[in-house]
Design a protein around this motif. Sequence first.
Motif, PDB file in Angstrom:
ATOM      1  N   LYS A  10       0.736  -1.172   0.032  1.00  0.00           N
ATOM      2  CA  LYS A  10       0.067  -0.117   0.111  1.00  0.00           C
ATOM      3  C   LYS A  10       0.858   1.384  -0.093  1.00  0.00           C
ATOM      4  O   LYS A  10       1.995   1.244   0.609  1.00  0.00           O
ATOM      5  CB  LYS A  10      -0.904   0.059   1.074  1.00  0.00           C
ATOM      6  N   THR A  69      -3.472  -7.896   3.983  1.00  0.00           N
ATOM      7  CA  THR A  69      -4.239  -6.820   3.672  1.00  0.00           C
ATOM      8  C   THR A  69      -4.017  -5.643   4.747  1.00  0.00           C
ATOM      9  O   THR A  69      -4.535  -4.677   4.415  1.00  0.00           O
ATOM     10  CB  THR A  69      -5.793  -7.179   3.642  1.00  0.00           C
ATOM     11  N   SER A  73      -2.032  -4.180  -1.093  1.00  0.00           N
ATOM     12  CA  SER A  73      -3.399  -4.102  -1.831  1.00  0.00           C
ATOM     13  C   SER A  73      -3.332  -5.380  -2.903  1.00  0.00           C
ATOM     14  O   SER A  73      -2.318  -5.670  -3.368  1.00  0.00           O
ATOM     15  CB  SER A  73      -3.370  -2.809  -2.719  1.00  0.00           C
ATOM     16  N   TYR A  74      -4.416  -5.511  -3.320  1.00  0.00           N
ATOM     17  CA  TYR A  74      -4.385  -6.639  -4.213  1.00  0.00           C
ATOM     18  C   TYR A  74      -5.409  -6.293  -5.387  1.00  0.00           C
ATOM     19  O   TYR A  74      -6.535  -5.564  -5.197  1.00  0.00           O
ATOM     20  CB  TYR A  74      -4.499  -7.956  -3.886  1.00  0.00           C
ATOM     21  N   ARG A  75      -5.335  -6.925  -6.754  1.00  0.00           N
ATOM     22  CA  ARG A  75      -6.534  -6.828  -7.843  1.00  0.00           C
ATOM     23  C   ARG A  75      -6.348  -8.292  -8.307  1.00  0.00           C
ATOM     24  O   ARG A  75      -5.119  -8.880  -8.570  1.00  0.00           O
ATOM     25  CB  ARG A  75      -6.083  -5.727  -8.523  1.00  0.00           C
TER      26      ARG A  75
END
Length: 79
Positions: A10, A69, A73-75
């Motif tokens: 992040k 988390t 961050s993730y996508r």
Amino acid sequence: MKYRVFVTLKAGVLDPQGEAIRHALGALGFEGVNSVRQGKMIELDLAETDAARAEAAAQQMCEKLLANTVIESYRVEPA
């Protein structure tokens, strides 16, 4: 169904590995690299054939294991 998960730190979280890469690029003669942020990419091949369920499963995998988390961050995107 295949998905790719991209996990990155992040904003505001220190990235010592990214800084080491930036420094190494400078030592190799690549000037003008102001910053580097590194992350990881994970490919998932899921048996689920329903796209909505497969993506939901991939999201749950990220929340429970693949990403921290608190600092990452993730996508998730189809592969």
